[in-house]
Each structure stands twice: as C-alpha cells, then as structure tokens.
Design an enzyme around this catalytic site. Structure first.
Site, PDB file in Angstrom:
ATOM      1  N   ARG A 173       0.834  -1.217   0.000  1.00  0.00           N
ATOM      2  CA  ARG A 173       0.000   0.000   0.000  1.00  0.00           C
ATOM      3  C   ARG A 173       0.866   1.265   0.000  1.00  0.00           C
ATOM      4  NH1 ARG A 173      -3.256  -3.473  -0.611  1.00  0.00           N
ATOM      5  NH2 ARG A 173      -5.426  -3.489   0.059  1.00  0.00           N
ATOM      6  N   SER A 246     -10.821  -0.462   3.047  1.00  0.00           N
ATOM      7  CA  SER A 246     -10.068  -0.618   4.299  1.00  0.00           C
ATOM      8  C   SER A 246      -9.692   0.760   4.816  1.00  0.00           C
ATOM      9  CB  SER A 246      -8.794  -1.419   4.061  1.00  0.00           C
ATOM     10  OG  SER A 246      -9.102  -2.715   3.648  1.00  0.00           O
ATOM     11  N   GLU A 342      -5.257   4.130   6.424  1.00  0.00           N
ATOM     12  CA  GLU A 342      -4.919   3.916   5.018  1.00  0.00           C
ATOM     13  C   GLU A 342      -5.508   5.043   4.185  1.00  0.00           C
ATOM     14  OE1 GLU A 342      -6.382   1.657   1.447  1.00  0.00           O
ATOM     15  OE2 GLU A 342      -5.735   0.018   2.741  1.00  0.00           O
TER      16      GLU A 342
HETATM   17  N1  EPU Z   1     -11.157 -10.580  10.027  1.00  0.00           N
HETATM   18  C1  EPU Z   1     -11.920 -10.737  11.145  1.00  0.00           C
HETATM   19  N2  EPU Z   1     -12.960  -9.866  11.355  1.00  0.00           N
HETATM   20  C2  EPU Z   1     -13.237  -8.855  10.500  1.00  0.00           C
HETATM   21  C3  EPU Z   1     -12.449  -8.686   9.344  1.00  0.00           C
HETATM   22  C4  EPU Z   1     -11.410  -9.554   9.130  1.00  0.00           C
HETATM   23  O1  EPU Z   1     -11.688 -11.635  11.939  1.00  0.00           O
HETATM   24  O2  EPU Z   1     -14.175  -8.103  10.756  1.00  0.00           O
HETATM   25  C5  EPU Z   1     -10.083 -11.532   9.765  1.00  0.00           C
HETATM   26  C6  EPU Z   1     -10.434 -12.474   8.623  1.00  0.00           C
HETATM   27  O3  EPU Z   1     -11.154 -13.569   9.052  1.00  0.00           O
HETATM   28  C7  EPU Z   1      -9.080 -12.843   8.088  1.00  0.00           C
HETATM   29  C8  EPU Z   1      -8.249 -11.592   8.320  1.00  0.00           C
HETATM   30  O4  EPU Z   1      -8.924 -10.847   9.334  1.00  0.00           O
HETATM   31  O5  EPU Z   1      -8.514 -13.875   8.848  1.00  0.00           O
HETATM   32  C9  EPU Z   1      -8.070 -10.756   7.063  1.00  0.00           C
HETATM   33  O6  EPU Z   1      -9.322 -10.346   6.548  1.00  0.00           O
HETATM   34  P1  EPU Z   1      -9.583 -10.199   4.958  1.00  0.00           P
HETATM   35  O7  EPU Z   1      -9.110 -11.420   4.239  1.00  0.00           O
HETATM   36  O8  EPU Z   1     -10.972  -9.753   4.761  1.00  0.00           O
HETATM   37  O9  EPU Z   1      -8.569  -9.102   4.475  1.00  0.00           O
HETATM   38  P2  EPU Z   1      -8.043  -7.741   5.143  1.00  0.00           P
HETATM   39  O10 EPU Z   1      -6.626  -7.968   5.563  1.00  0.00           O
HETATM   40  O11 EPU Z   1      -8.991  -7.218   6.150  1.00  0.00           O
HETATM   41  C10 EPU Z   1      -6.985  -6.840   2.927  1.00  0.00           C
HETATM   42  C11 EPU Z   1      -6.954  -5.548   2.194  1.00  0.00           C
HETATM   43  C12 EPU Z   1      -8.238  -5.372   1.372  1.00  0.00           C
HETATM   44  C13 EPU Z   1      -8.356  -6.527   0.391  1.00  0.00           C
HETATM   45  C14 EPU Z   1      -8.348  -7.836   1.197  1.00  0.00           C
HETATM   46  C15 EPU Z   1      -8.331  -9.044   0.306  1.00  0.00           C
HETATM   47  C16 EPU Z   1      -5.585  -4.041   3.541  1.00  0.00           C
HETATM   48  C17 EPU Z   1      -5.566  -2.886   4.493  1.00  0.00           C
HETATM   49  N3  EPU Z   1      -6.792  -4.447   3.137  1.00  0.00           N
HETATM   50  O12 EPU Z   1      -8.055  -6.760   3.878  1.00  0.00           O
HETATM   51  O13 EPU Z   1      -8.134  -4.161   0.641  1.00  0.00           O
HETATM   52  O14 EPU Z   1      -9.508  -6.447  -0.404  1.00  0.00           O
HETATM   53  O15 EPU Z   1      -7.152  -7.908   2.021  1.00  0.00           O
HETATM   54  O16 EPU Z   1      -7.088  -9.177  -0.279  1.00  0.00           O
HETATM   55  O17 EPU Z   1      -4.517  -4.547   3.171  1.00  0.00           O
HETATM   56  C18 EPU Z   1      -8.635  -1.835   0.657  1.00  0.00           C
HETATM   57  O18 EPU Z   1      -7.419  -1.636   0.680  1.00  0.00           O
HETATM   58  O19 EPU Z   1      -9.472  -0.883   0.634  1.00  0.00           O
HETATM   59  C19 EPU Z   1      -9.130  -3.199   0.690  1.00  0.00           C
HETATM   60  C20 EPU Z   1     -10.432  -3.486   0.763  1.00  0.00           C
END
Ligand code: EPU
Length: 350
Positions: A173, A246, A342
C-alpha cells in the site's frame, strides 16, 4: 475552467459533504502547461475512494478525467480471435496504456473481455487507474505493481516524465507517489498483461469460493468471478453505503510482538513479511476488540468486515474521524498496537 466552491459530496465514495475552494476537471494533457501546474494542487482527485474529507478543501482540487486505452507496441498483440494452442497461461505479453482517469474496475472488465490476463484478482476495486500505483492497490494475493511497466507523470515545475517500476518504490500500500506527495501527477499507466501467467488462488477464500462454484480448472475469468463474489459478500457497495474500503492499514509488527500476543490470542492470524516481521489483520483486531458492527450515530465499523468504516447516511468527515480515533484507542488499549490510517485525511472544518 476553474470553478469555485465546488461540492465534492458526489465525488468521494464515503459521500462526505465537502466543498473545494477551487475545482478544475483535467481532461486534456494540454491543460498541464497552464502555470497552475508549476506546483502541486491541494488535491488531485481520482475516484475519491481513498479519502476522508473534512468540510472544506482549501486551494485547488484537480479532478483527473484523462481517458483513453491504447496498445503500446501494437505488433505484440495477438491477432483478434486467435489464441495460441498453448492456452491462456502462455499468451504473449501485451502492454496497454491507460489514461489516469479511467475507472479501474471498468478497465479490468475490459481486459478480461479481450482475453488479457493478470488483473483478475484486482477486480471490483473502486477508484481510477491513476490512483492504482499511488497506494499500490492489492487484493487476494496480487498487487498492481507486479503488472506495471511504466507510470507517465507530470512533474510539477518540470514537465512530462516516464517513471519505470524501479523509480516508483512500490511497497505494501505504498509508493514514491505517497512518500513524495506534491511532486508528480499521474497521467497514464502502462500495464503488462498475459505472458507467463499463473493464477493466484491460494489467498484467503478464493479456493473455497471456486470449490463452491464447482470450478475444477480455474481460468482468469472464474478467478475474477470468485473475487467478485467474495468482495460482494464482505465489502459494502459504496453506491448504497458510503465507505472508503479498508480504513486502516494492516499493521506490520516485530515477530516478538506477535509471539507475545499469540500467547493470549492463539487464533490471531498473521502473514509473514520477512524473517523479523509479520502483518496482522487490522480487521481481526477491531473485531476482537468488540467493535465490529458498532455504530456511533451515522458512522460505524461494518458488520461484515470491521476494517471498513461506513457512513450510514449524513455523516460528516469530522464524525468519521472521531469514530476512527475511538477505534484506534480501543485497539491500542487492548493489543498495544497503533493502527495507521490507510485513507487520506484532507481539508478542514468550517
Ligand atoms: N477478520 C476478522 N474480522 C473482521 C475482518 C477480518 O476476523 O471483521 C479476519 C479475517 O477472518 C481474516 C483476516 O482478518 O482472517 C483478514 O481479513 P480479509 O481477508 O478480509 O482481508 P483484510 O486484511 O482485512 C486486505 C486488504 C483489502 C483486500 C483484502 C483481500 C488491507 C488494508 N486491506 O483486507 O483491501 O480487499 O485484504 O485481499 O490490506 C482496501 O485496501 O481498501 C481493501 C479493501
């Protein structure tokens, strides 16, 4: 033509009420020779999908609306309708130049329709092509930087320049466009598609979704479908519920910090960064801190993905900021971790 007191409410996906002191739609590269572009405007606006706007944006807002999609080195493109017998994963590389103002997801659909592959994991990300390199958009194991051949910019006070990937300092990012704000305005991006293409299906829920769809031999199209389904199930559609994706970055912490937390929270997920650091999901931390689905007035942490702050209607930037600071404080209190925004905070209150 520069307009004054221009409302930006419909130009940010959070739908926060804000007014640009001065506003210019950039539709033609010729406009960049105007003396106004000797230095950086206050805000370069693309799709407005990564912004937290306070009421007033002083100075000049430039809304990038540079369009166009064109082949670079047309000879390298396969003849229409002809696909090599080797199949999609061995198609010759193609390089496409895309105007900074083109909608990212529309461009991804456009490439998939033509059998140009490599962006399928990045489907349905809001924003414009010009904004993609700035925060090196990424999702489901892919990042745009992997596909970038060149970024065409206007360097304020200098003129047009072409930056190669090594010049862009891409990170998670992150890029030089973030670390040197006010130096470059992105006008177009060259993206390389096809080539020795392999699908990325191991991240998160992709494989589970492909299984659910009963897909045995995934293709770029079916991976795009899986990503679309996953995103739709977790992330709110800004068209109906204002948000900026995010809200915080996933924090990168030393291994020792992770080990200590894991003693208390054995189920804490972590992604390796290097030998000494791991990335923790901010969404998990917010969720585990009990804030998922919590709402203060018109602002809240989304009930299906706690990392997304949402505007339930009528929220101000100040209210979103206050709620996000509450989230930061609660997470810090419970885990000792500071969440970093972010989204970009801009403007001032009246
Ligand atoms: N999780 C929870 N509770 C929640 C949300 C997430 O327990 O409310 C856990 C999930 O179960 C999982 C982990 O946290 O084990 C990661 O969650 P997720 O796979 O949804 O991905 P993220 O790390 O929250 C990142 C990016 C997203 C992108 C997704 C998929 C960042 C800051 N965000 O989210 O990007 O779509 O991975 O690759 O890196 C964005 O940047 O706007 C964005 C949406």
């Amino acid at each position: 033509m520069i307009q004054t007191n221009f409302p930006l409410t419909n130009y940010n996906t959070f739908r926060l009420p804000a007014v640009a002191e001065r506003y210019l739609a950039l539709t033609d590269l010729q406009q960049l020779t105007d003396p106004a572009f000797q230095r950086a405007p206050a805000l370069v606006l693309g799709g407005g999908s990564n912004l937290l706007l306070l009421e007033q944006v002083p100075g000049l807002t430039v809304h990038v609306q540079l369009g166009g999609v064109a082949p670079v080195a047309a000879g390298a493109f396969p003849a229409p309708g002809r696909r090599p017998a080797a199949g999609w994963h061995r198609l010759p590389p193609v390089v496409v130049r895309v105007g900074a103002g083109v909608d990212w997801n529309q461009f991804v659909r456009f490439t998939l329709d033509r059998g140009w592959y490599g962006l399928e994991n990045l489907t349905l990300i809001p924003g414009t092509v010009g904004a993609a390199p700035v925060q090196n958009i990424g999702a489901y194991g892919a990042e745009v930087a992997e596909r970038i051949e060149a970024v065409h910019v206007w360097e304020y006070g200098v003129g047009p320049r072409t930056l190669l990937p090594d010049d862009c300092e891409f990170g998670y990012r992150d890029s030089r466009f973030k670390s040197e704000p006010g130096r470059f305005l992105i006008t177009a991006v060259d993206l390389r598609l096809n080539g020795d293409h392999t699908l990325k299906t191991s991240y998160g829920a992709i494989q589970t979704e492909l299984d659910r769809l009963n897909v045995q031999q995934p293709t770029p199209e079916t991976v795009a479908l899986a990503v679309t389904n996953i995103r739709r199930s977790k992330l709110p559609d800004w068209f109906f519920l204002g948000n900026s994706g995010s809200f915080f970055k996933n924090p990168v912490v030393p291994l020792a910090v992770y080990e200590k937390l894991r003693a208390t929270y054995p189920e804490l997920p972590a992604y390796p960064v290097d030998a000494a650091q791991v990335k923790l999901p901010a969404g998990w931390l917010i969720d585990r801190a009990g804030l998922k689905g919590v709402r203060h007035g018109a602002v809240g942490a989304y009930q299906r993905q706690a990392l997304v702050m949402v505007n339930y209607g009528g929220a101000s930037g100040r209210e979103v900021l206050a709620f996000s600071e509450h989230v930061q404080a609660v997470v810090h209190e419970q885990f000792g971790i500071t969440l970093e925004r972010e989204v970009r905070l801009l403007g001032k209150t009246a």
